[in-house]
Scaffold this motif. Structure first.
Motif, short mmCIF file in Angstrom:
data_model
loop_
_atom_site.label_atom_id
_atom_site.label_comp_id
_atom_site.label_asym_id
_atom_site.label_seq_id
_atom_site.Cartn_x
_atom_site.Cartn_y
_atom_site.Cartn_z
N ASP C 22 0.82 -1.21 0.00
CA ASP C 22 0.00 0.00 0.00
C ASP C 22 0.86 1.26 0.00
O ASP C 22 0.41 2.33 -0.41
CB ASP C 22 -0.92 0.04 1.23
N LEU C 23 2.08 1.15 0.49
CA LEU C 23 2.98 2.32 0.51
C LEU C 23 3.80 2.40 -0.78
O LEU C 23 4.67 3.25 -0.93
CB LEU C 23 3.94 2.22 1.70
N GLY C 24 3.55 1.46 -1.71
CA GLY C 24 4.23 1.50 -2.99
C GLY C 24 5.49 0.65 -3.09
O GLY C 24 6.25 0.79 -4.05
N PHE C 25 5.71 -0.23 -2.13
CA PHE C 25 6.90 -1.10 -2.20
C PHE C 25 6.66 -2.31 -3.10
O PHE C 25 5.55 -2.83 -3.16
CB PHE C 25 7.25 -1.63 -0.80
N ASP C 26 7.73 -2.77 -3.77
CA ASP C 26 7.76 -4.12 -4.31
C ASP C 26 8.25 -5.02 -3.19
O ASP C 26 9.03 -4.56 -2.35
CB ASP C 26 8.75 -4.24 -5.47
N VAL C 27 7.83 -6.27 -3.22
CA VAL C 27 8.14 -7.14 -2.08
C VAL C 27 8.77 -8.46 -2.50
O VAL C 27 8.35 -9.07 -3.47
CB VAL C 27 6.86 -7.41 -1.26
N THR C 28 9.82 -8.86 -1.77
CA THR C 28 10.34 -10.22 -1.85
C THR C 28 10.19 -10.82 -0.46
O THR C 28 10.32 -10.10 0.53
CB THR C 28 11.82 -10.22 -2.25
N GLU C 29 9.89 -12.12 -0.38
CA GLU C 29 9.73 -12.75 0.93
C GLU C 29 10.79 -13.81 1.15
O GLU C 29 11.25 -14.45 0.21
CB GLU C 29 8.34 -13.41 1.02
N ALA C 30 11.17 -13.96 2.41
CA ALA C 30 12.08 -15.04 2.79
C ALA C 30 11.59 -15.63 4.10
O ALA C 30 11.07 -14.91 4.95
CB ALA C 30 13.50 -14.53 2.94
N GLY C 31 11.76 -16.96 4.26
CA GLY C 31 11.21 -17.65 5.42
C GLY C 31 12.15 -17.77 6.60
O GLY C 31 11.77 -18.22 7.66
N ASN C 32 13.41 -17.34 6.39
CA ASN C 32 14.36 -17.32 7.49
C ASN C 32 15.57 -16.48 7.10
O ASN C 32 15.70 -16.05 5.95
CB ASN C 32 14.78 -18.75 7.87
N GLY C 33 16.48 -16.26 8.02
CA GLY C 33 17.63 -15.40 7.78
C GLY C 33 18.55 -15.93 6.69
O GLY C 33 19.08 -15.17 5.87
N GLN C 34 18.70 -17.27 6.67
CA GLN C 34 19.59 -17.87 5.67
C GLN C 34 19.08 -17.62 4.26
O GLN C 34 19.83 -17.23 3.37
CB GLN C 34 19.70 -19.38 5.96
N GLU C 35 17.78 -17.84 4.09
CA GLU C 35 17.16 -17.62 2.78
C GLU C 35 17.31 -16.15 2.35
O GLU C 35 17.58 -15.85 1.19
CB GLU C 35 15.68 -17.98 2.92
N ALA C 36 17.16 -15.26 3.31
CA ALA C 36 17.27 -13.83 3.01
C ALA C 36 18.69 -13.46 2.62
O ALA C 36 18.93 -12.70 1.68
CB ALA C 36 16.83 -13.01 4.23
N LEU C 37 19.67 -14.04 3.33
CA LEU C 37 21.07 -13.76 3.05
C LEU C 37 21.43 -14.26 1.65
O LEU C 37 22.13 -13.58 0.89
CB LEU C 37 21.93 -14.47 4.10
N THR C 38 20.91 -15.43 1.30
CA THR C 38 21.14 -15.97 -0.04
C THR C 38 20.57 -15.03 -1.10
O THR C 38 21.21 -14.77 -2.12
CB THR C 38 20.49 -17.36 -0.17
N ALA C 39 19.38 -14.49 -0.83
CA ALA C 39 18.78 -13.57 -1.79
C ALA C 39 19.67 -12.34 -1.98
O ALA C 39 19.86 -11.86 -3.10
CB ALA C 39 17.39 -13.15 -1.32
N LEU C 40 20.25 -11.83 -0.89
CA LEU C 40 21.15 -10.67 -0.99
C LEU C 40 22.41 -11.05 -1.77
O LEU C 40 22.86 -10.31 -2.64
CB LEU C 40 21.53 -10.16 0.40
N GLU C 41 22.97 -12.23 -1.46
CA GLU C 41 24.16 -12.71 -2.17
C GLU C 41 23.88 -12.82 -3.66
O GLU C 41 24.75 -12.55 -4.49
CB GLU C 41 24.58 -14.10 -1.65
N ASP C 42 22.65 -13.20 -4.00
CA ASP C 42 22.29 -13.35 -5.40
C ASP C 42 21.99 -12.02 -6.08
O ASP C 42 21.55 -11.99 -7.22
CB ASP C 42 21.07 -14.28 -5.53
N GLY C 43 22.16 -10.92 -5.34
CA GLY C 43 22.06 -9.63 -5.99
C GLY C 43 20.79 -8.84 -5.72
O GLY C 43 20.60 -7.75 -6.27
#
Ligand SMILES: C[S@@+](CC[C@H](N)C(=O)[O-])C[C@H]1O[C@@H](n2cnc3c(N)ncnc32)[C@H](O)[C@@H]1O
Ligand SMILES: [Mg+2]
Lengths: 159, 300, 127
Positions: C22-43
């Motif tokens: 609603d504030l205009g963000f695009d969203v990616t979801e991750a189910g834990n810290g490891q998954e999120a870190l991998t997403a960051l590593e992947d760019g």
């Protein structure tokens, strides 16, 4: 200084109220006379969601609801339309998060440090060995019942 | 649903006791707010409860509390608080060099978030040797009790309280958060009904009168603004809610931009200028990017 | 603007998603810290991470520490959204480098107001 060995039922009630109305809005939970034995029969198929706390305080927090409430809660938390029914995994996830938030706030009532477990959700009564029930809330949500129990490890509360 | 005669009675006593306007169409709201009180009082429905109100002064106080809107939050709308630290405070520090003391009034303070927000800013920005007092007033004794207790629920803390200030100024007491005794000492409380003659004398350097005028009709608003005119120092400031204005209401106030917010200053008789004389209106059309100060000092 | 929502509960991710969309963000979801870190590593380059504390594999506190240790991710705003609510836990998270902290349960307003505080949501400008 008195060291609390268990959370007061007044505080537990306040936490449950706050979490419930914030996430589910609308109809509040109203305390009612105890009308079932959680260890015994349950009107309608039963869902239990639980977290444990371990550390300076050892406790078990369980939310028990029947199938209708489980689905209504899930629907409200996921923002589903009235027509959509929640899938089984959705119910497990929503009840798990509900008890996670209630449990985390109850943990903060006690002296720390303690750790909160990940939630456990089952369509059956959840118990834990060595834990005795120290607080139980009998609540009405509209025409349905909601039960919250808090148990504490039975060993005098030293750490 | 509440009967027309009960609703009329409630609207009438609310108007007399708080000047709040409760128009037809709000029956549902009145019903919803009074039903829990009716249950607590052990009567069958809201109409029975209103009968009780006709004779019971204590119950009437409870009902007035339940019917007024106490919605508030920490650093509400942000811009006014940014304006206070960046624009108003430097001017007040210059103008009060001799006294080294600031008098602030949070009128219609609700549960105190407004008063304590200002106290935190002053704690962080007042030079050593300066003192201040914040007078927090409201028509509701329940709200004033809350201000004195300085305790807030988790949900209330989430509403706008920066995390670094939460850990700096609050401790946990059971399921609530309690504001530090140092800040509580700087706050005084008093029951003041804005619709009645204002008690006390003395001038305030900064007055917050926010999100309450909206509940009054235009004559009451005009009257309140006129009486507040006498309580704001000639070089002081009045801050209204973001949607409230003195425009078209009262020409004894001058509206000035302060950062991204508007402030009001008492208009001086021709030829007299406020002591500081430094207020120059910058256009709010060129807003905050020129103000590097952020309200929160966030982590590295 | 892009938000990475990290929580082991899909229900919670969906609640947060609705608020920031609603504030205009695009969203990616991750189910834990490891998954999120991998997403960051992947760019993935989010402007904002909303981070739960208690999650399997890698908790939110560890995730914050890891992100703060890497200069590539210096500009990401980190906001904890968690049921952990002891004074000491909030101090720890801030010391580790979290910028803001919201305690569950929260209302949508609370998230919006915190993002305004962080300069990630526009404040209403008075008329
Ligand atoms: C919406 S709150 C505003 C609180 C705060 N100023 C803010 O902006 O967040 C309105 C407050 O005005 C108070 N109030 C209503 N009528 C009043 C009156 N006649 N005199 C003084 N206070 C009044 C209510 O009790 C309530 O606490
Ligand atoms: Mg979690």
């Amino acid at each position: 200084m008195t060291v609390l060995t268990e959370p007061s039922s007044f505080d537990v009630q306040a936490v449950v109220d706050e979490v419930w109305t914030t996430f589910l809005g609308g109809e509040p939970l109203v305390p009612v006379a105890p009308d079932f034995d959680p260890a015994g029969t349950f009107p309608g198929s039963r869902w239990d969601a639980a977290v444990t706390v371990s550390g300076a305080w050892h406790g078990l927090i369980v939310v028990s609801v029947n199938d209708a409430v489980a689905h209504a809660v899930t629907q409200a938390m996921l923002g589903l339309d009235d027509g959509d029914t929640a899938a089984h995994e959705d119910v497990v996830d929503a009840l798990g998060e509900l008890v996670n938030v209630i449990g985390g706030n109850i943990k903060s009532l006690m002296d720390g440090p303690s750790k909160l477990s990940l939630p456990l959700v089952a369509q059956a009564p959840i118990q834990a060995g060595g834990i005795v029930e120290t607080c139980r809330l009998d609540l009405a949500w509209g025409s349905h019942r909601v039960w919250v129990t808090v148990g504490t490890r039975d060993e005098g509360g030293t750490s | 649903m509440i009967s027309p005669s009960s609703f009329g009675f409630v609207a009438d006593f609310l108007l007399r006791e708080t000047a709040m306007v409760c128009e037809p169409g709000k029956e549902y709201l009145v019903e919803a707010r009074l039903l829990p009180l009716a249950r607590a009082a052990g009567v069958a429905d809201v109409d029975r409860y209103v009968d009780l109100l006709r004779t019971d002064a204590v119950e009437r106080g409870r009902a007035a509390d339940a019917l007024t809107i106490n919605e508030t939050s920490w650093f509400r709308d942000l811009a006014p608080y940014q304006a206070f630290t960046d624009v108003l405070l430097p001017q007040l520090l210059a103008a009060r060099q001799d006294r080294r003391h600031l008098e602030i009034w949070s009128a219609a303070c609700s549960s105190g978030q407004e008063a304590y927000s200002i106290a935190m800013l002053l704690d962080e920005s007042l030079p050593p040797g300066w003192t201040y007092r914040i007078h927090a007033t409201d028509v509701s004794p329940t709200m004033l009790e809350r201000v004195r207790a300085g305790r807030y629920s988790q949900v209330e803390m989430n509403r706008g309280m920066p995390a670094n200030r939460l850990v700096k100024y609050f401790t946990r007491v059971g399921r609530e958060w309690e504001v530090s005794a140092d800040l509580r000492r700087t706050i005084t409380t008093e029951k003041i009904n804005l619709a009645a003659p204002l008690p006390g004398i003395g001038l305030y350097d900064f007055v917050l009168l926010r999100n309450v005028l909206i509940y009054f009709d235009v004559d009451v608003k005009r009257d309140i603004l006129r009486r507040f005119r006498a309580r704001v120092a000639p070089d002081g400031f009045l801050m209204l809610g973001s949607t409230e204005t003195t425009l078209d209401l009262d020409d004894t106030w001058i509206r000035e931009a302060a950062g991204r917010a508007w402030v009001h200053r008492p208009r001086q008789p021709a030829g007299v200028r406020p002591a500081t004389g430094t207020a120059t209106a910058t256009s709010p059309a060129t807003p905050s990017t020129s103000h590097p100060t952020r309200l929160t000092t966030t982590g590295a | 603007m892009h938000a990475l929502i990290i929580d082991d509960s899909r229900t919670m991710r969906s609640i947060l998603r609705r608020i920031v969309v609603d504030l205009g963000f695009d969203v990616t979801e991750a189910g834990n810290g490891q998954e999120a870190l991998t997403a960051l590593e992947d760019g993935l380059e989010p402007d904002l991470c909303l981070i739960d504390w208690n999650m399997p594999l890698m908790d939110g506190y560890t995730f914050v520490t890891r992100v703060r240790a890497d200069p590539r991710w210096r500009n990401i705003t980190l906001m904890m959204v968690t049921t952990e609510s002891e004074h000491g836990q909030i101090v720890r998270a801030l010391a580790a480098g979290a910028h803001e902290y919201v305690i569950k349960p929260f209302t949508a307003d609370a998230i919006v107001e915190k993002l305004e505080l962080l300069g990630l949501a526009a404040q209403e400008v008075p008329a």
